[in-house]
Scaffold this motif. Structure first.
Motif, PDB file in Angstrom:
ATOM      1  N   UNK A  73      -1.565 -31.006 -46.605  1.00 42.23           N
ATOM      2  CA  UNK A  73      -0.605 -31.871 -47.434  1.00 42.23           C
ATOM      3  C   UNK A  73       0.839 -30.977 -48.051  1.00 42.23           C
ATOM      4  N   UNK A  74       0.768 -29.434 -49.043  1.00 44.54           N
ATOM      5  CA  UNK A  74       1.689 -28.282 -48.801  1.00 44.54           C
ATOM      6  C   UNK A  74       2.798 -28.482 -47.883  1.00 44.54           C
ATOM      7  N   UNK A  75       1.891 -28.526 -46.537  1.00 48.62           N
ATOM      8  CA  UNK A  75       2.570 -27.996 -45.337  1.00 48.62           C
ATOM      9  C   UNK A  75       4.049 -29.713 -45.265  1.00 48.62           C
ATOM     10  N   UNK A  76       2.362 -30.532 -45.287  1.00 44.13           N
ATOM     11  CA  UNK A  76       3.925 -31.636 -45.638  1.00 44.13           C
ATOM     12  C   UNK A  76       4.584 -31.134 -46.291  1.00 44.13           C
ATOM     13  N   UNK A  77       4.784 -31.669 -47.433  1.00 39.66           N
ATOM     14  CA  UNK A  77       5.301 -31.348 -48.933  1.00 39.66           C
ATOM     15  C   UNK A  77       6.201 -31.090 -48.475  1.00 39.66           C
ATOM     16  N   UNK A  78       6.148 -28.550 -47.586  1.00 35.62           N
ATOM     17  CA  UNK A  78       7.055 -28.387 -47.164  1.00 35.62           C
ATOM     18  C   UNK A  78       8.310 -28.583 -46.307  1.00 35.62           C
ATOM     19  N   UNK A  79       7.838 -29.543 -45.070  1.00 36.93           N
ATOM     20  CA  UNK A  79       8.204 -30.374 -44.655  1.00 36.93           C
ATOM     21  C   UNK A  79       9.801 -30.556 -44.694  1.00 36.93           C
ATOM     22  N   UNK A  80       8.796 -31.886 -45.492  1.00 34.84           N
ATOM     23  CA  UNK A  80       9.542 -32.503 -46.246  1.00 34.84           C
ATOM     24  C   UNK A  80      11.105 -32.346 -47.012  1.00 34.84           C
ATOM     25  N   UNK A  81      11.061 -30.702 -47.747  1.00 37.11           N
ATOM     26  CA  UNK A  81      11.611 -30.067 -48.930  1.00 37.11           C
ATOM     27  C   UNK A  81      12.648 -29.719 -48.121  1.00 37.11           C
ATOM     28  N   UNK A  82      11.752 -29.169 -46.401  1.00 43.01           N
ATOM     29  CA  UNK A  82      13.362 -28.153 -45.930  1.00 43.01           C
ATOM     30  C   UNK A  82      13.925 -29.571 -44.869  1.00 43.01           C
ATOM     31  N   UNK A  83      13.405 -30.372 -44.781  1.00 39.62           N
ATOM     32  CA  UNK A  83      14.516 -31.287 -43.664  1.00 39.62           C
ATOM     33  C   UNK A  83      14.790 -32.201 -45.227  1.00 39.62           C
ATOM     34  N   UNK A  84      15.033 -32.377 -46.128  1.00 43.32           N
ATOM     35  CA  UNK A  84      16.383 -32.728 -47.447  1.00 43.32           C
ATOM     36  C   UNK A  84      16.832 -31.811 -47.725  1.00 43.32           C
ATOM     37  N   UNK A  85      16.627 -30.727 -47.707  1.00 44.05           N
ATOM     38  CA  UNK A  85      17.664 -29.108 -48.203  1.00 44.05           C
ATOM     39  C   UNK A  85      18.329 -29.430 -46.896  1.00 44.05           C
ATOM     40  N   UNK A  86      18.171 -29.208 -45.640  1.00 37.02           N
ATOM     41  CA  UNK A  86      18.879 -29.701 -44.354  1.00 37.02           C
ATOM     42  C   UNK A  86      19.792 -30.555 -44.802  1.00 37.02           C
ATOM     43  N   UNK A  87      19.301 -31.611 -44.488  1.00 33.32           N
ATOM     44  CA  UNK A  87      19.907 -32.846 -44.794  1.00 33.32           C
ATOM     45  C   UNK A  87      20.952 -32.903 -45.714  1.00 33.32           C
ATOM     46  N   UNK A  88      20.734 -32.740 -47.046  1.00 31.65           N
ATOM     47  CA  UNK A  88      21.568 -32.264 -47.996  1.00 31.65           C
ATOM     48  C   UNK A  88      22.647 -30.658 -48.069  1.00 31.65           C
ATOM     49  N   UNK A  89      21.995 -30.061 -48.050  1.00 32.36           N
ATOM     50  CA  UNK A  89      22.789 -29.196 -47.893  1.00 32.36           C
ATOM     51  C   UNK A  89      24.023 -28.534 -46.992  1.00 32.36           C
TER      52      UNK A  89
END
Lengths: 285, 256
Positions: A73-89
């Motif tokens: 779950x941590x890895x999935x959360x990390x992946x989703x967080x990074x994906x969001x950061x990449x899309x929004x930033x």
């Protein structure tokens, strides 16, 4: 260096057989997903995820839950967080990944320093413990390999077009957002599951090196994916056998074999080798 | 008169927090060729992306082949498979292990999941035919990353022609081509358009080419500044309105 008789005895041990099968499956899985990850310039993502996973393991230790259970779950959360950061930033992806992974690595080391009883195990986390792979681990890795194979086979057109040009993929009906996210989550789960065997520091080698070797050798996409996967599995198996023969740590031995495989691929793909083996065709106008 | 292939009504699109396209309306008639011209940053690529459902719309309506584009850019698969798109470039960094024939084959497959071996023979025959029609048959086993700019653009047209389609959208497809390659690409596009009955929408900076090949010109600078036939649109006054006074030295590009 151990003699072959001792090696035969060791190979007969169930833990060693599990290690070999685990290495073969993990290597094949790394090569399979790595083939797409490398083309999509996600090599650094697997590296960052591997390092950040240390925080997931630490959280597991702190809350008294088996770290392996927290890791996925941590890895999935990390992946989703990074994906969001990449899309929004508007910042470059590699810079964002660096920020996230160095922060989580620093937090993990700080937390680990508070846990007296786990200090001795840090080496296993960093370099992996392939001999500690259980039957349950093998089933999980095997199922992941099957899932990754089916997903990549069914979505090969989407994966290639998405890699070549996101707008082209979207224009011809590829669900670009969904496939991008699905691949990142799959890669994250694979990295998380493989960390036990491979270790935090060396996980990216399993994703990057076999696929780069395959990329040098292949001219067709399905062949490239297949060869990367086979190279990943074979190098892991040979590395583990070499480790058993030399009594050296298993993870680094596998990576050294992978590097050797890469050098051979580099040689085979070199202009000099091709000139020696076949006459070069006339360049097209 | 048959229904238009594309209808755009009052379209506004935001990009990076600002209104990049504002209240644009136009129609593309069947088998016509329409060029979108305008200065850099005028919203031409944004317009194309919104039309294809790649960017969300702030306001307005887009209909393709009678089907309304949903707010999140979805179209039924049957309509989606009627659209072809040629982007400016492909991400072919380093050695990309994909042959020309494989790439064109991906143009044959309809949207949705499928096993790579499905319809193998049909796909192979369609790919050979498409490569032959674009003069790229001898390139079929080459890597996509080994092609020159001109070859790559012709292979991208093979991708479009490998199955029957109605709408072709090109976003500065000729960018980076030298004069002979550009001419060859144009000639091929014209031939295929006539044979296939494509309706073409293309973004271009080449006003000479736009004048020669287009039936309709859309002059865009965030808003639609002018539209109509090339003779009506590419006049010195309208081009100065569209591009600004620095357009004056280039008056040879228009009738006047």
């Amino acid at each position: 260096m151990v003699d072959t008789q001792t090696l035969t005895l060791v190979l007969a041990e169930p833990f060693m057989q599990r290690a070999l099968i685990g290495g073969l499956l993990t290597g094949a899985l790394g090569g399979l997903l790595g083939s797409v990850a490398v083309l999509r310039e996600l090599s650094f993502f697997s590296d960052a995820l591997g390092h950040s996973a240390l925080l997931g393991i630490t959280v597991g230790i702190l809350i008294g839950v088996n770290p392996t259970l927290v890791l996925i779950p941590f890895a999935v959360l990390f992946a989703l967080l990074v994906n969001q950061l990449v899309e929004k930033s508007s910042l470059p992806t590699d810079a964002l990944l660096n920020i996230v992974y160095s922060t989580s690595l620093a937090a993990a080391i700080l937390f680990l320093s508070l846990v007296e009883s786990y200090r001795g195990g840090i080496r296993q986390l960093l370099f992996g413990d392939i001999l500690g792979v259980s039957s349950l681990d093998l089933i999980v890795i095997g199922m992941l390999l099957a899932a990754a194979l089916i997903y990549l086979s069914l979505s090969m057109r989407a994966q290639v077009l998405l890699t070549l040009n996101q707008d082209l993929a979207g224009a011809v009906g590829v669900q670009t957002r969904w496939h991008r996210l699905a691949f990142i989550v799959l890669l994250a789960v694979v990295v998380a599951v493989s960390i036990k065997a491979v270790g935090v520091l060396l996980i990216s080698a399993f994703v990057v090196i076999p696929s780069c070797a395959g990329r040098l050798l292949c001219r067709r996409f399905p062949v490239y994916v297949f060869v990367s996967s086979i190279l990943g599995g074979t190098c892991a198996l040979l590395g583990l056998l070499a480790s058993g023969l030399t009594n050296l740590p298993s993870g680094p031995s596998v990576v050294m074999v992978q590097f050797l495989g890469f050098l051979i691929a580099l040689l085979l793909s070199s202009r000099l080798f091709r000139r020696l083996s076949t006459p070069e065709p006339e360049p097209q106008a | 008169m048959p229904d238009p292939v594309v209808v755009v009504r009052d379209l506004s699109v935001e990009r990076s927090g600002r209104l990049a396209v504002e209240q644009v309306s136009f129609e593309l008639q069947g088998e016509s060729e329409t060029a979108v011209v305008g200065p850099n940053g005028a919203g031409k690529s944004t317009l194309v992306a919104a039309l294809l459902g790649l960017l969300p719309r702030k306001h307005g309506e887009v209909r393709i082949l009678g089907q309304q584009l949903s707010p999140n850019g979805d179209l039924p698969g049957a309509i989606r498979s009627q659209i072809a798109y040629v982007p400016q470039s492909l991400a072919l960094q380093g050695r990309f292990p994909l042959s020309v024939a494989e790439f064109v084959g991906f143009g044959f497959d309809p949207p949705g999941p499928r096993w790579p071996w499905q319809q193998h023979q049909k796909r192979k025959a369609a790919v050979e035919k498409a490569l032959d029609r674009t003069g790229c048959l001898d390139l079929r086993n080459r890597l996509l990353s080994e092609l020159s700019g001109g070859q790559l653009k012709r292979v991208m047209l093979s991708f479009c022609v490998v199955r029957p389609r109605q709408l072709l959208v090109l976003d500065e497809a000729q960018a980076g081509l030298d004069v002979p390659s550009n001419e060859r690409f144009q000639q091929l596009l014209l031939e295929l358009r006539r044979q296939e009955g494509w309706t073409v929408l293309h973004v271009s900076h080449d006003l000479d080419m736009v004048r020669r090949s287009s039936d309709q010109v859309l002059g865009l600078n965030r808003r639609l500044c002018c539209s109509g036939s090339p003779d009506h649109t590419l006049t010195p006054e309208r081009l100065i309105d569209l591009y600004g006074p620095h357009m004056v030295p280039y008056r040879h590009q228009c009738h006047g």
